[in-house]
Motif scaffolding. Structure first.
Motif, mmCIF file in Angstrom:
data_model
loop_
_atom_site.group_PDB
_atom_site.id
_atom_site.type_symbol
_atom_site.label_atom_id
_atom_site.label_comp_id
_atom_site.label_asym_id
_atom_site.label_seq_id
_atom_site.Cartn_x
_atom_site.Cartn_y
_atom_site.Cartn_z
ATOM 1 N N LEU A 1 0.827 -1.205 0.000
ATOM 2 C CA LEU A 1 0.000 0.000 0.000
ATOM 3 C C LEU A 1 0.863 1.257 0.000
ATOM 4 N N ALA A 2 1.942 1.237 0.759
ATOM 5 C CA ALA A 2 2.807 2.416 0.836
ATOM 6 C C ALA A 2 3.425 2.738 -0.520
ATOM 7 N N ILE A 3 3.993 1.726 -1.166
ATOM 8 C CA ILE A 3 4.631 1.961 -2.465
ATOM 9 C C ILE A 3 3.588 2.327 -3.514
ATOM 10 N N GLY A 4 2.441 1.636 -3.482
ATOM 11 C CA GLY A 4 1.396 1.936 -4.461
ATOM 12 C C GLY A 4 0.845 3.341 -4.311
ATOM 13 N N LEU A 5 0.532 3.755 -3.089
ATOM 14 C CA LEU A 5 -0.022 5.095 -2.869
ATOM 15 C C LEU A 5 1.004 6.181 -3.153
#
Length: 411
Positions: free
Chosen positions: A140-144
């Motif tokens: 989620l961190a990398i995607g967002l």
């Protein structure tokens, strides 16, 4: 119909082979090497590379090569999941920003610019702390964190397409913002988005490995290439392959994604220039016969029995002069277009091509004086006054393509 020639480049060949190997490793890796990756053997712990264990063994005696192959599935799934989050978020925010009114659009783009001002890695670490140190949290961190840059790219691409004449024409005939985005904007920016998606997957894979190496990604007992790289780095001077093995896997997978992006960028049939080449090839290879504008052709009898979709005979177009006389710009032109036929009007500048087409479409207004013997479109007689319903029908069925069709037609 002729199609553009497709050159199978070495980059495309390498990308295809690499993709097949990655998919095969992700599918069969856990099946073939899963048991060996989980089997403990205290008597074989911390062994160096050998024929039995190509990358050696870890502190529990597990085969490192088998663990690298087994970790292929989780490593790729996490990288592709984060890439999908970035792409979906970027496309949604970018397209929405392209159709918003001025001030909401400025606010959304200002927010994206603020997020872009932060270093990407700092943004990833900040979001990771919020979601917690886990595989899902890292994804989620990398995607967002990847959404702002992709949203800005999509916004710029969509804005350039939204200003084209064919999009304005679609608005005139009643296509709404969502329909314009789906039918006209998104297909014409698909190729650069595909290229950036492949490039983003490579960066995402390396980012995941970095987070797992720092202990902020995949947590025990699960493992991916980044976590294995961290474990092997602790004894790199004793058994270098314990760290080089997962490192090689990361580099090779990243190289495959990079080659995919280059192959997509060089693929014929994508982008506006290739679309133009495709259109030229299609016209050259079509079965439509060449037609010339003939003078004084025999008129066709009854409108209901016509095989042509549009016809005009005895066309004359005149313009008054300041001296009180008239200048005849189009003289005694007969033109018939059959159903399914492509007819091009060719001539030097000032020969009356546009005037002929505009007269056929009923777009010439005073002071132009248009006279004709026959003037029909489908079953409508355009020589007289049309009812309101017939005029509304013409607005969506009959249009003018000028000398620069790439700005007027959807590529």
């Amino acid at each position: 119909m002729a199609t553009p020639e497709r050159r199978f480049t070495p980059t495309a060949l390498g990308a295809a082979i690499g993709t097949l190997l990655l998919v095969a490793g992700a599918v069969i890796g856990p099946i073939v090497w899963g048991d060996a990756a989980a089997a403990d053997s205290v008597s074989e712990r911390l062994q160096s590379a050998s024929a039995a264990h190509p990358f050696g063994t870890d502190e529990l005696g597990r085969d490192i090569f088998a663990r690298v192959m087994t970790a292929t599935r989780l490593s790729l799934l996490l990288a592709l999941g984060a890439t999908a989050i970035s792409m979906v978020g970027g496309i949604v925010f970018g397209l929405v920003g392209a159709v918003l009114p001025r001030y909401p659009r400025m606010g959304l783009m200002g927010l994206l610019d603020i997020l872009l001002a932060f270093p990407w890695l700092l943004l990833v670490l900040f979001i990771t702390v919020i979601w917690g140190a886990s595989a899902v949290g890292a994804m989620l961190a990398i995607g967002l964190a990847g959404i702002p840059s992709l949203a800005r790219l999509v916004y710029n691409l969509a804005s350039s397409i939204s200003g084209r004449d064919f999009v304005r024409a679609a608005r005139v005939v009643g296509v709404g913002p969502a329909g314009n985005l789906w039918r006209h904007v998104l297909p014409n920016i698909a190729n650069p988005l595909l290229v950036n998606a492949a490039a983003a997957a490579s960066v995402t894979l390396l980012s995941f490995a970095g987070l797992s190496f720092l202990g902020l990604g995949v947590q025990a007992p699960e493992y991916d290439w980044g976590r294995m790289l961290q474990e092997g780095n602790l004894r790199i001077y004793i058994n270098p392959l314990a760290a080089l093995g997962p490192g090689i896997a990361i580099v090779l997978a990243g190289l495959v994604f990079t080659m995919l992006s280059e192959a997509a960028a060089k693929t014929p049939g994508s982008g506006l220039r290739a679309v133009t080449d495709h259109a030229v090839a299609a016209v050259a290879g079509s079965s439509s016969r060449r037609r010339s504008i003939s003078r004084k052709a025999a008129p066709v009898a009854v409108v209901s029995e016509r095989s042509s979709i549009a016809e005009i005979t005895g066309l004359n177009v005149e313009f008054p002069t300041p001296e009180g006389s008239t200048v005849k710009c189009v003289r005694d032109v007969d033109l018939s277009i059959a159903r399914g036929e492509v007819v091009g009007i060719v001539g030097e500048s000032g020969s009356g091509k546009s005037l002929t087409a505009m007269a056929l479409a009923g777009l010439l207004e005073p002071p132009a004086v248009v006279t004709s013997t026959t003037h029909v479109f489908d079953d409508l007689d355009l020589s007289g006054t049309l009812a309101a319903t017939d005029r509304a029908r013409l607005g969506v069925e009959l249009g003018m393509v000028f000398q620069d069709p790439l700005t007027s037609l959807n590529p």
